[in-house]
Design a protein around this motif. Sequence first.
Motif, PDB file in Angstrom:
ATOM      1  N   THR A   1      -7.459  18.256  -2.825  1.00  0.00           N
ATOM      2  CA  THR A   1      -7.568  19.219  -3.926  1.00  0.00           C
ATOM      3  C   THR A   1      -6.656  20.414  -3.698  1.00  0.00           C
ATOM      4  N   ASP A   2      -6.597  20.879  -2.441  1.00  0.00           N
ATOM      5  CA  ASP A   2      -5.860  22.109  -2.135  1.00  0.00           C
ATOM      6  C   ASP A   2      -4.491  21.862  -1.529  1.00  0.00           C
ATOM      7  N   ARG A   3      -4.044  20.637  -1.500  1.00  0.00           N
ATOM      8  CA  ARG A   3      -2.731  20.324  -0.911  1.00  0.00           C
ATOM      9  C   ARG A   3      -2.130  19.127  -1.636  1.00  0.00           C
ATOM     10  N   PRO A   4      -0.810  18.974  -1.589  1.00  0.00           N
ATOM     11  CA  PRO A   4      -0.178  17.835  -2.281  1.00  0.00           C
ATOM     12  C   PRO A   4      -0.618  16.499  -1.683  1.00  0.00           C
ATOM     13  N   THR A   5      -0.807  15.526  -2.544  1.00  0.00           N
ATOM     14  CA  THR A   5      -1.165  14.187  -2.086  1.00  0.00           C
ATOM     15  C   THR A   5       0.055  13.523  -1.445  1.00  0.00           C
ATOM     16  N   PRO A   6      -0.088  12.929  -0.266  1.00  0.00           N
ATOM     17  CA  PRO A   6       1.059  12.262   0.362  1.00  0.00           C
ATOM     18  C   PRO A   6       1.571  11.097  -0.490  1.00  0.00           C
ATOM     19  N   SER A   7       2.857  10.837  -0.402  1.00  0.00           N
ATOM     20  CA  SER A   7       3.446   9.668  -1.051  1.00  0.00           C
ATOM     21  C   SER A   7       3.521   8.528  -0.033  1.00  0.00           C
ATOM     22  N   LEU A   8       3.930   7.357  -0.512  1.00  0.00           N
ATOM     23  CA  LEU A   8       3.972   6.171   0.341  1.00  0.00           C
ATOM     24  C   LEU A   8       5.326   5.481   0.173  1.00  0.00           C
ATOM     25  N   SER A   9       5.943   5.100   1.296  1.00  0.00           N
ATOM     26  CA  SER A   9       7.209   4.349   1.257  1.00  0.00           C
ATOM     27  C   SER A   9       6.934   2.885   1.556  1.00  0.00           C
ATOM     28  N   ILE A  10       7.565   2.000   0.778  1.00  0.00           N
ATOM     29  CA  ILE A  10       7.336   0.561   0.895  1.00  0.00           C
ATOM     30  C   ILE A  10       8.671  -0.143   1.144  1.00  0.00           C
ATOM     31  N   LYS A  11       8.676  -1.056   2.114  1.00  0.00           N
ATOM     32  CA  LYS A  11       9.855  -1.874   2.383  1.00  0.00           C
ATOM     33  C   LYS A  11       9.598  -3.265   1.819  1.00  0.00           C
ATOM     34  N   LEU A  12      10.368  -3.665   0.811  1.00  0.00           N
ATOM     35  CA  LEU A  12      10.076  -4.901   0.098  1.00  0.00           C
ATOM     36  C   LEU A  12      10.258  -6.142   0.978  1.00  0.00           C
ATOM     37  N   SER A  13      11.224  -6.121   1.897  1.00  0.00           N
ATOM     38  CA  SER A  13      11.417  -7.301   2.745  1.00  0.00           C
ATOM     39  C   SER A  13      10.265  -7.498   3.714  1.00  0.00           C
ATOM     40  N   ALA A  14       9.470  -6.441   3.943  1.00  0.00           N
ATOM     41  CA  ALA A  14       8.274  -6.588   4.776  1.00  0.00           C
ATOM     42  C   ALA A  14       7.119  -7.190   3.979  1.00  0.00           C
ATOM     43  N   LEU A  15       7.265  -7.220   2.631  1.00  0.00           N
ATOM     44  CA  LEU A  15       6.227  -7.798   1.770  1.00  0.00           C
ATOM     45  C   LEU A  15       6.429  -9.285   1.521  1.00  0.00           C
TER      46      LEU A  15
ATOM     47  N   LEU B   1       0.421  -0.815  -6.758  1.00  0.00           N
ATOM     48  CA  LEU B   1       0.620   0.286  -7.691  1.00  0.00           C
ATOM     49  C   LEU B   1      -0.598   0.550  -8.561  1.00  0.00           C
ATOM     50  N   ILE B   2      -1.414  -0.472  -8.786  1.00  0.00           N
ATOM     51  CA  ILE B   2      -2.655  -0.238  -9.554  1.00  0.00           C
ATOM     52  C   ILE B   2      -3.507   0.799  -8.849  1.00  0.00           C
ATOM     53  N   LEU B   3      -3.647   0.638  -7.535  1.00  0.00           N
ATOM     54  CA  LEU B   3      -4.423   1.605  -6.758  1.00  0.00           C
ATOM     55  C   LEU B   3      -3.708   2.950  -6.686  1.00  0.00           C
ATOM     56  N   ALA B   4      -2.390   2.904  -6.437  1.00  0.00           N
ATOM     57  CA  ALA B   4      -1.649   4.147  -6.278  1.00  0.00           C
ATOM     58  C   ALA B   4      -1.639   4.965  -7.570  1.00  0.00           C
ATOM     59  N   ARG B   5      -1.445   4.308  -8.698  1.00  0.00           N
ATOM     60  CA  ARG B   5      -1.393   5.028  -9.980  1.00  0.00           C
ATOM     61  C   ARG B   5      -2.734   5.673 -10.301  1.00  0.00           C
ATOM     62  N   SER B   6      -3.815   4.988  -9.949  1.00  0.00           N
ATOM     63  CA  SER B   6      -5.147   5.541 -10.274  1.00  0.00           C
ATOM     64  C   SER B   6      -5.400   6.858  -9.558  1.00  0.00           C
ATOM     65  N   GLU B   7      -4.771   7.061  -8.405  1.00  0.00           N
ATOM     66  CA  GLU B   7      -4.947   8.311  -7.652  1.00  0.00           C
ATOM     67  C   GLU B   7      -3.684   9.162  -7.660  1.00  0.00           C
ATOM     68  N   ASN B   8      -2.702   8.773  -8.474  1.00  0.00           N
ATOM     69  CA  ASN B   8      -1.437   9.496  -8.573  1.00  0.00           C
ATOM     70  C   ASN B   8      -0.755   9.637  -7.211  1.00  0.00           C
ATOM     71  N   ILE B   9      -0.742   8.554  -6.461  1.00  0.00           N
ATOM     72  CA  ILE B   9      -0.035   8.513  -5.173  1.00  0.00           C
ATOM     73  C   ILE B   9       1.355   7.946  -5.432  1.00  0.00           C
ATOM     74  N   ALA B  10       2.359   8.775  -5.260  1.00  0.00           N
ATOM     75  CA  ALA B  10       3.734   8.336  -5.528  1.00  0.00           C
ATOM     76  C   ALA B  10       4.143   7.263  -4.510  1.00  0.00           C
ATOM     77  N   VAL B  11       4.942   6.313  -4.975  1.00  0.00           N
ATOM     78  CA  VAL B  11       5.423   5.216  -4.129  1.00  0.00           C
ATOM     79  C   VAL B  11       6.945   5.145  -4.237  1.00  0.00           C
ATOM     80  N   THR B  12       7.600   5.078  -3.085  1.00  0.00           N
ATOM     81  CA  THR B  12       9.064   4.965  -3.048  1.00  0.00           C
ATOM     82  C   THR B  12       9.444   3.648  -2.411  1.00  0.00           C
ATOM     83  N   ILE B  13      10.341   2.916  -3.056  1.00  0.00           N
ATOM     84  CA  ILE B  13      10.844   1.651  -2.511  1.00  0.00           C
ATOM     85  C   ILE B  13      12.038   1.957  -1.619  1.00  0.00           C
TER      86      ILE B  13
END
Length: 971
Positions: A199-213, A237-249
Motif C-alpha cells: 500500500t505504501d510502496r511501489p509493487t515490484p515488477s517481474l522479469s521473465i525469460k521466455l527460453s526458460a519457459l 499474466l492473468i495473476l499479474a494483471r489482477s494485482e497490477n504486477i508489471a511483467v517485462t520479457i
Amino acid sequence: MASQLAGLAADTKQQTLRSLAAVTEQEEDPFGTVPLNSALRLTPEEQIALISLAETLLYLPDENSINAFIAEKLTPALWQSFFELNNTTIQHTATWKQTVRLKQIPAETEARSVFSQLAEQSDYPLIRRTVTETVTALRERFIFSPDIQQGLRKISHYPGNQRYAINILGESAVTDEAARHYLKQCLEAIKAITAEDFTDRPTPSLSIKLSALHPRLEPLKCSTVIEEVTQRMLHLLILARSENIAVTIEAEESGRQELILLIFENLLRSDLCRGWGGLGVTVQAYSKRALPVLGWLSFLASELQTPIPVRLVKGGYLNSEIRYAQQQRLPDYPVYTRKETTDLSYQLCVRYLLDRHRPLLRPQFACHNDTIINQILNTAEQSTKTFELQRQHYMDEKRFTEPLRHNDKAVQRVYLTIGTQAQLPPHLLRQRLNSEPGFTIAPPKPDYLAACPGADVSANDKPSEIILDSQPQRQRLLEKIASFSNKQWLAAPLINGEPVISCPAETTVSPFNLSLPTGELFRSTADDVREAYTVTRAGFAGWNRMAVSRRAMIIDRFADLLEQHREELIALCIRESGKTLRDAISEVREAVELCRLYAAQATSRLTPQPLAAVAGEERTLRYDGRGIFVCISPWNFPLAIWAGQVVAALLAGNTVIAKPASGSPLIAYRATQLLLDAGVTKDAIALLPGSSDSINEQLIKDFRLSGIAFTGSNNSAGIIARLLAQRELAPVAPLITATSGLNIMITDNSALPELIVRDVIESAYNSAGQRCSALRVLYLQEETAEQLETMLTDAIRTLTIGDPGEPGTDLGPVIDNHALQALHGHIEHCRIHGRLIFEGELSARHDAGYFVAPTMIRLHSIDELSEEHFGPVLHIIRYQKDNLERVIEEINRTVYGLSLSIHSQDNQTIQRICNQLRPGNIDIKGSQSSPHSPRFASMGLSGTGPKAGSPNYLIGFTQETTCSGSPGYLT
C-alpha cells in the motif's frame, strides 16, 4: 519510419561521439572487491588471489560440489599442483583482470606465486574457511535471496519509495521439467508479491525469460512453440494483471528475437493486456535491429493504444552472436562488435525513447556505465517524459541517487535476482563467455553508424545468405526447395563427360517415405570400370601438367556453382539421404568451404618449394599427381565428403574415379555434372555409381590404380586393404582412410548438468546419430548419473522425429533397411538383457520410412561394444570417481582414435585424461559433432590420415620430386 531513424542517427552522431570522448568512463565490475573478514594476515595480492579463486568456485554446480572441492584441493598434499594447473584459470577471472586493469597488482604477477607465498602461513583450515566465506559473499552479490519470500522480507526494510524488479534466475531450459519448474517459480513469485502489503510502496515488477519457459524456443519450432509459450505467459499474466504486477520479457540471442517479438505481440493484442501498460519488453542496444524494433514497438503501441514499458540494455550475448554468425556464415553480424558503436546505438535508442512523439513508449534504462548515465540525464533535460534508471542490487547506490537528486522526471528501480547456487553457474557462464571477445574478430568494414575508425565488422568475405532464424527468409528458402518436390534425378556411370547406360534403370526412393521416388539409377558394370580407367589414364598427363593456379580456379568456380544450385542440392540431400533442413544446409555449406579451403591450400602448398642447397646449386621440391585416384565416399555426407575427396585429388594433379555410396548416387551424379561445368576436363573425372559388391574388386585390383581415398566402415576399409595387397605387378598405392569409431564423452560431478545435456543431445542425436563424429559412449560419474539420465530422458522427449523436409524436425530416418535392422537388433538385444534406459516413441506414420527412435542403453564397460552402432543410440557407463584410471585403460583398449569430449571444471582431471588418452580430437566442455570442427581423427582403427580439412591433407594425394641444378637452371 526509415527516414525518421536515419534523421535521428545523423542528428545525434556528432553530439554523442563528443560526449563519449569527454566523459570519463567507469563501469561496475559485477564481482567487485569483497572484504575478507579473516584472521589470516593477507597482503593485497593474497586477498585478490583468494577472491579470484572463490570466483572460479562459483561455477561449480552446487554448494556440496564447492565444499567438496575446497576440502579436497586446498590441502598440503595437492596445494602446489592445484595452483600450477589453475594458474591461468584464476588469472582469467573477472576479479583478477579488473585489479590488473586498475593497476592494483602488477600485470606480470602470477597467481601460483601468490598462493605459494600464502601456503607459507600453513594454516590450511583457516584458508579453506576463508575461501568458503568468500564464495558465499560473492554469491550474495549476484543472488539477492535464495527464494522470493526471503527477498520480499529483505526489501521491506528498505526505503519505501524504492522500486524493484524481481528476476527469477533461469537460463534456457533443456527439458520440459526445467521449464515447468521455472514457470512454477514465476507463479509463486507473483503469489508472494500479491500476499505482501504494498500500500505504501511501489509493487515490484517481474522479469521473465521466455527460453526458460520452453526447452525448444527455436525459430524452426515456431509453428508450435509460439502458441505454447503464449499460453504459458497468459497463465502468468492473468495473476499479474489482477494485482497490477508489471511483467517485462527479457531479451535473448538475436536468433530468438523474431520469436520473442511475435509472442509479445500476441500477448499485447490479447484482451488481457490491451490497454494495461504493464507488459514490457527488453531491447538490446548492440543489436543492429534495435532502432527498427523500437519503431515497430511504437507503431504497435499506437495501433493498440497501449503503453509499452521498454527496458533498454546494452546486450548480453556478444561472443555467442559473433560465433554463431561465423559458424552459420551469415552475411553480417547481427550485433555491433565494438563498444564505441554499441554506446552510440544505446544513445540513439535513448533519444528515440525520450522523444515526445513516442508518448506510449515508457523508457527504462538499465546501464552500469557512468558515461551512458550522464548522456541519458543530459538527453532527458530536453524531454518531458518520465523514465526509469535501473541498477543491479550489488551496485553502488550513490552512483544513481546523486545524479537523480535534482531530476524529478527520473526514478530508480533496483534489479533483484532470486535463485540458488544450483541456478547460478549457467547464468555466470553466459556472462563470462559474453563479457568480451575471447577471440580475434575479422577485419572491420564500414558501418552506417560508425564515425569512429573500424566501427564494426562483417562475418565473412563470401557469406551464405541463408538465415534460418528469419521467418521471411526461411519461407523463401522453403518455397525454392519446394519447387524441386516433383523433380526426378538421374544417376548413371559418367565417363568422358557422358552418361553410360549399361544396366536397366532402378527407381530410387526416399528413406523417410518409401513410396516417394527420387529418381533413376543405372548401375555401373565391369565394362564401365575398364572404360573409366582407360579414359582417366589418358587424361592424367594433361591434367597434371595444368598449372596449380588454374586447377584451383576451376575448383573455386565449382564452389560458386554449388552455391548457385544450393536449393536444388539441399532438396536432393533431404530427399535422397533423409537429412533435416539444417543438416542439408550444413552439407552444402561444408562442401563449398572444403572446395575453397583446398583451392587456397593448393596454391600455397603445391607450388614448387625451394630447398636448402650447397653453394652454387639450387634445389626445388615439386608436387605432382600420382595418377588415378579412386575416391570412395559414404552416404552420410554424400556431398561434403565426396567433394572433399574428389577436389583434393584433382587439385593435387590426379585424375579421379569417384565411387559414391550405393545409398546416395543421385547427389554424386549432380555434383559431378557441376564439376564438369566448372571446367574440369572430361577425361579427368569419372563417376561409377552402383553396388560396391559388383565392381569393387575390379576397381581396386586394377594395375592402373595409383591411390585410394576412402571414408566408411572398418569392415569395408579392411576389404579394400586386402584387395590392394592382392595386386600383382602393380606399384604400391597409398590408402587414405577415415573410418568409424567409438566417440566418447567423459563427465564428472564438477561439470554443469545443463551444458552436458545440451552437448550430449547435439552430439548423439543430430543427423539421427549418423555422423562419424557422433557420440557413442557417455561416461557419467556415479554421484550425478541418476540426475543426468533423468534430464537426458526428458530432453530426448522434446525431439521431433519425422519428415526431414519439415523445418521443425530434429531426427530424420536412417539410410536404409540394413541400417534399420542392425540398429533394431542391437536395441532388442539390450532390451532382453535389461540394459535399456530409454527409447523414444514412434507412431504409425513412421512406418513409411526407416526410422529409429532415439535410445539410451546402459553398459558396464566399453568392452561390451564390439562395433560401432551407427544411429541414434547412446551407451551410458557409470563410474566411480576413484575408478577413472580403469575408465582410461578400457578406452585405450578399443584402439580407436576418433573424438573425445571432456566435461569437467577440474583441471587436474582434464590433464590426467588428456595425458593418458590419445584421440585425434579433444574437445573440453563442448560438443563433438559440431559441423565446424574437424570430423575425423584418423588414428588407430579410426583411419590412416592425413586428416580431412587439415593443412597436410592435399600432400597425401601427391608424389614428391626433388630437382637440383645450377642457379637459374630450374624454373
